[in-house]
Design an enzyme around this catalytic site. Structure first.
Site, PDB file in Angstrom:
ATOM      1  N   GLY A 236       0.828  -1.200   0.000  1.00 38.44           N
ATOM      2  CA  GLY A 236       0.000   0.000   0.000  1.00 38.44           C
ATOM      3  C   GLY A 236       0.856   1.242   0.000  1.00 38.44           C
ATOM      4  O   GLY A 236       2.087   1.185   0.088  1.00 38.44           O
TER       5      GLY A 236
ATOM      6  N   GLY B 229       0.312   9.082   2.274  1.00 38.70           N
ATOM      7  CA  GLY B 229       0.936  10.374   2.102  1.00 38.70           C
ATOM      8  C   GLY B 229       2.370  10.425   2.566  1.00 38.70           C
ATOM      9  O   GLY B 229       3.160  11.232   2.069  1.00 38.70           O
TER      10      GLY B 229
ATOM     11  N   VAL C 187       4.464   1.063   1.534  1.00 41.94           N
ATOM     12  CA  VAL C 187       4.655  -0.119   2.368  1.00 41.94           C
ATOM     13  C   VAL C 187       4.846  -1.337   1.463  1.00 41.94           C
ATOM     14  O   VAL C 187       4.098  -1.534   0.509  1.00 41.94           O
ATOM     15  CB  VAL C 187       3.442  -0.330   3.300  1.00 41.94           C
ATOM     16  CG1 VAL C 187       3.657  -1.547   4.188  1.00 41.94           C
ATOM     17  CG2 VAL C 187       3.235   0.905   4.148  1.00 41.94           C
TER      18      VAL C 187
ATOM     19  N   LYS D 140       8.129  -0.187   5.786  1.00 44.65           N
ATOM     20  CA  LYS D 140       7.551   1.143   5.545  1.00 44.65           C
ATOM     21  C   LYS D 140       8.662   2.096   5.149  1.00 44.65           C
ATOM     22  O   LYS D 140       9.567   2.378   5.932  1.00 44.65           O
ATOM     23  CB  LYS D 140       6.839   1.623   6.810  1.00 44.65           C
ATOM     24  CG  LYS D 140       6.130   2.951   6.671  1.00 44.65           C
ATOM     25  CD  LYS D 140       5.395   3.250   7.963  1.00 44.65           C
ATOM     26  CE  LYS D 140       4.597   4.529   7.880  1.00 44.65           C
ATOM     27  NZ  LYS D 140       3.856   4.783   9.134  1.00 44.65           N
TER      28      LYS D 140
ATOM     29  N   ASP E 266      -3.450   9.847  17.792  1.00 47.25           N
ATOM     30  CA  ASP E 266      -4.084   9.749  16.475  1.00 47.25           C
ATOM     31  C   ASP E 266      -4.882   8.453  16.355  1.00 47.25           C
ATOM     32  O   ASP E 266      -4.842   7.774  15.327  1.00 47.25           O
ATOM     33  CB  ASP E 266      -3.038   9.832  15.355  1.00 47.25           C
ATOM     34  CG  ASP E 266      -3.682  10.097  13.991  1.00 47.25           C
ATOM     35  OD1 ASP E 266      -4.811  10.629  13.953  1.00 47.25           O
ATOM     36  OD2 ASP E 266      -3.067   9.755  12.965  1.00 47.25           O
TER      37      ASP E 266
END
Length: 541
Positions: free
Chosen positions: A85, A88, A92, A108, A203
Site C-alpha cells: 500500500g 501520504g 509499504v 515502511k 491519532d
C-alpha cells in the site's frame, strides 16, 4: 492552526487499501536485476532462470513498470517482494528475510521528498522507537529501523493479515454491541500499556485499528505522532494541531497540550462509529469538524441507533466529554466500564459483504465469522445496567421538571420578597393595592426573564450530552432541596422560639423576616449547588 496527519502505520498490513496504508523504509542494497518472478512464492531471479529452485514453478516475466525497489534487498536482510500500500508519508512493502525464508515483514519506506525534511524524519524515527518500546499482543510489532543508500529511513515491522477497522466499517456499516465493545476493549488494553510507558498515541481512529484473523484480534497501529513523555515538545508546539479532526479531543483541536485523556476521547469516538455507523461529526470539512469538536455535542448515539443500550450511550459520552476532567481518568477505567457489555470473548465480527466466499479466497484474507455468544450473567451485571439505563432515560425529563420547580420556587420567592420590600419601605400596616400586587408579579417575572433565557440556551447546548444532563440535574436537585430545606429550618426555628419565648421575631418586622427568609433560602440553594459540584469533581479526580 495547522492540521497535520502522521504516518498511517509503522508496520504494514496485508490486504489494506493503498489509500490507507503507509510504510516503513528499508536499507536498499540496490536492485538485483531480477527480471523473473515465481508466481507461487514471489521470489525473484535473473532473466536466464526458467524454473523456481524452491518450488519448481515456471517463472514469469516481472512487470516492466513495477516499483524498482521490488527484487532488491534492504539492510542486507529484507528482500522486497511486493507493494502492499501507499499513503501520504510513504510506501509499504512486503519483504522476506534473506536467511529465514518463511519470515515475512512489512517495510515502511518514507517518500523521497519527505526524507529531506528533518521534522518528518524525526517523527518517523519516533514512530519506530515508540512502537518498539511496547510489547503487547494488541500493539503491532516493530523489529528494525534503518536507512537506504540514498538516505531514506525505513521501518521493518510485523506483517498483518486482515483488514483495517475503518475499511471493515465501510463495508458492514456498524457492529453489534458485543462485537464493538470487544474490539474497543482490546484497544483500551493496548493503549493502557502504552500509557504505562508514558506514550500517548494522539491519532487513534478506525484506520489505526487493525483486525487480524477470524477472531477479530486487534492490533493498534501508527505511533507516528505519539507523545513520549515530554521528549518531543519541539515537534508539537502549542498551537499546532496534529491528528485526525473527527477523532481529536477538544483540547487537541485547540492546539493545547494533551495527556492520555485525549486517547480516551478518541477511543470513545471509535466506539461511537462502531455502534452507530457514523463518525461523531460526519460530513463536515476538516476546519468545520475542528470547530464542531470544540463547540458542539455530536448527535446522541441512541438517536442514530435506537436499539443501543442507554447505559452504553452514557459510557460513550463520558469518554467523549468536552472537559478532559470529566472523562474516564485512564484506559483501565474505560475498559472496566465496558466490561459489563462484553458477555462473551470468543465471538467478534460478522462477515462483511466483501469478505466472504470467492472474494475472500481471491484476496487471500482469512474469513471473518461470528460465533454464538455465551451468556455470562455475572459478568454482564444486568441489574446494574438496567438501573443505569433507567437513570439515563429519566435524566432529561427529570431535568425539565427540576427546572420548572426551581423557576417556580425562585419566582414565588421574588414575589414575596418584592411585596415585603414594598411594605417595609411603605406603610407596613396597610394592605397592598391591586396595582402593587400586579407590579410585584410583573417585576418578579421581569427579573427572571434574562436568567431563564440564558438557562434555556445552556440546556440546548448540553441537551445532547447525557453525562452533562445527569450532572446538571443532580446539582439542580441539590440546590432545590437545600433551598427548600433551609427555608423550612428557619421557619421552624422562628416558630420554636415564638412558642417558647412568646416572641420569635427578635424585634424584626414581618417584611424583614420575609426578605431574610428569601435571602437565606437562596443562600442554602447556592451552597447545595456548589457542594454537589465539588463532590462530583472529587469523584472524577
Amino acid at each position: 492552526m495547522q492540521v497535520s496527519r502522521a504516518p498511517e502505520e509503522p508496520v504494514v498490513k496485508e490486504g489494506s487499501s493503498p489509500a490507507s496504508a503507509e510504510m516503513a523504509v528499508v536499507r536498499d542494497e540496490g536492485p538485483l536485476s531480477n527480471a523473473r518472478v515465481c508466481p507461487t512464492c514471489g521470489s525473484r531471479y535473473p532473466a536466464d532462470f526458467r524454473v523456481c529452485p524452491r518450488d519448481a514453478a515456471p517463472l514469469e516475466d516481472a512487470p516492466v513498470d513495477e516499483d524498482p525497489l521490488i527484487g532488491s534487498v534492504l539492510g542486507e536482510s529484507y528482500a522486497v517482494v511486493r507493494v502492499i500500500g501507499e499513503g501520504g508519508m510513504g510506501r509499504v512493502y512486503e519483504a522476506r528475510h534473506t536467511r529465514l525464508h518463511k519470515k515475512r515483514y512489512a517495510v515502511k519506506l518514507l517518500h523521497q521528498e519527505l526524507a529531506r525534511q528533518p521534522d518528518v524524519v524525526t517523527r518517523f524515527q519516533q514512530e519506530a522507537e515508540a512502537a518498539s518500546a511496547l510489547s503487547h499482543p494488541n500493539i503491532v510489532g516493530v523489529y528494525d529501523v534503518n536507512v537506504t543508500r540514498d538516505g531514506r529511513p525505513f521501518i521493518v515491522g510485523e506483517l498483518l493479515e486482515g483488514v483495517e477497522l475503518g475499511a471493515y466499517l465501510d463495508q458492514v456499516g456498524k457492529l453489534p454491541v458485543e462485537s464493538a465493545v470487544r474490539v474497543v476493549r482490546q484497544v483500551c488494553q493496548a493503549l493502557a500499556a502504552a500509557h504505562q510507558h508514558g506514550i500517548v498515541h494522539r491519532d487513534m481512529k478506525p484506520e489505526n485499528v487493525f483486525l487480524v484473523g477470524s477472531e477479530g484480534h486487534v492490533k493498534v497501529l501508527d505511533f507516528g505522532i505519539s507523545k513520549v513523555g515530554e521528549g518531543n515538545a519541539n515537534l508539537t508546539k502549542t498551537g499546532m494541531v496534529m491528528g485526525t479532526p473527527g477523532y481529536m479531543a477538544p483540547e487537541q483541536a485547540r492546539g493545547a497540550r494533551v495527556d492520555l485523556r485525549a486517547d480516551v476521547y478518541a477511543v470513545g469516538a471509535i466506539l461511537y462509529r462502531c455502534v452507530t455507523g457514523k463518525a461523531p461529526f460526519e460530513g463536515l470539512d476538516p476546519m468545520a469538524t475542528l470547530t464542531a469538536v470544540v463547540s458542539q455535542e455530536p448527535e446522541r448515539p441512541t438517536q442514530l441507533e435506537p436499539s443501543l443500550p442507554a447505559a452504553l450511550e452514557l459510557v460513550i459520552q463520558n469518554a467523549m466529554a468536552k472537559d478532559a476532567a470529566s472523562r474516564f481518568p485512564s484506559m483501565e477505567a474505560f475498559d472496566a466500564e465496558l466490561a459489563s457489555f462484553d458477555p462473551a470473548r470468543a465471538s467478534l465480527l460478522p462477515p462483511s459483504p466483501d469478505m466472504t466466499g470467492e472474494s475472500q479466497r481471491a484476496s487471500g484474507t482469512p474469513p471473518t465469522v461470528v460465533r454464538p455468544a455465551r451468556a455470562n450473567k455475572a459478568h454482564h451485571a444486568p441489574t446494574m445496567l438496567a438501573q443505569r439505563s433507567r437513570d439515563v432515560r429519566w435524566a432529561r425529563p427529570a431535568l425539565a421538571l427540576l427546572t420548572a420547580g426551581v423557576f417556580l420556587w425562585v419566582t414565588l420567592g421574588l414575589v414575596t420578597a418584592l411585596v415585603a420590600a414594598i411594605k417595609l419601605f411603605g406603610d407596613g400596616d396597610s394592605a397592598l393595592t391591586t396595582t402593587e400586587v400586579v407590579l410585584s408579579g410583573v417585576g418578579a417575572l421581569a427579573l427572571m426573564l434574562t436568567p431563564t433565557i440564558l438557562w434555556c440556551r445552556h440546556l440546548a447546548r448540553i441537551w445532547g450530552s447525557t453525562p452533562r444532563v445527569m450532572s446538571l440535574g443532580e446539582q439542580l436537585r441539590a440546590a432545590l432541596l437545600a433551598g427548600i430545606a433551609g427555608y423550612g429550618v428557619i421557619v421552624l426555628f422562628r416558630a420554636f422560639f415564638d412558642a417558647i419565648l412568646q416572641d420569635g421575631s427578635f424585634g424584626l418586622t414581618a417584611p424583614t423576616w420575609t426578605l431574610g427568609l428569601f435571602a437565606a433560602s437562596c443562600g442554602f440553594g447556592a451552597l447545595g449547588w456548589f457542594a454537589m459540584g465539588r463532590n462530583r469533581a472529587s469523584e472524577r479526580g
